[in-house]
Design a protein around this motif. Structure first.
Motif: not given
Length: 82
Positions: A1-17
């Protein structure tokens, strides 16, 4: 998994929208540096940054550790709202 995808998954797990999350990589002038820009909804900024920036620092630490295992590049993460 590349770093951008990993970052996106982490951020999306935190936000409501989740639909408002945008994570992109931008080139830098420095050779061994990677810039990842994260844009979230204004209401989710507090969740992503956390108290005294602890959540944002934890995200940066995870991504930097992942980079050390693969590319060994220094990763800068810019978090902003739209």
């Amino acid at each position: 998994m590349d770093l951008v995808t990993l970052t996106e998954k982490i951020i999306k797990s935190l936000v409501e929208n989740e639909e408002a999350v945008s994570v992109k990589e931008f080139p830098t002038e420095e050779e061994n540096v990677m810039l990842i820009q994260v844009i979230v909804a204004e209401d989710d900024m507090g969740r992503v940054i956390g108290k005294a920036g602890k959540t944002a620092n934890a995200i940066r630490t995870l991504i930097q550790a992942s980079s050390a295992l693969k590319d060994n590049k220094y990763v800068k993460i810019d978090i902003d709202k739209f």
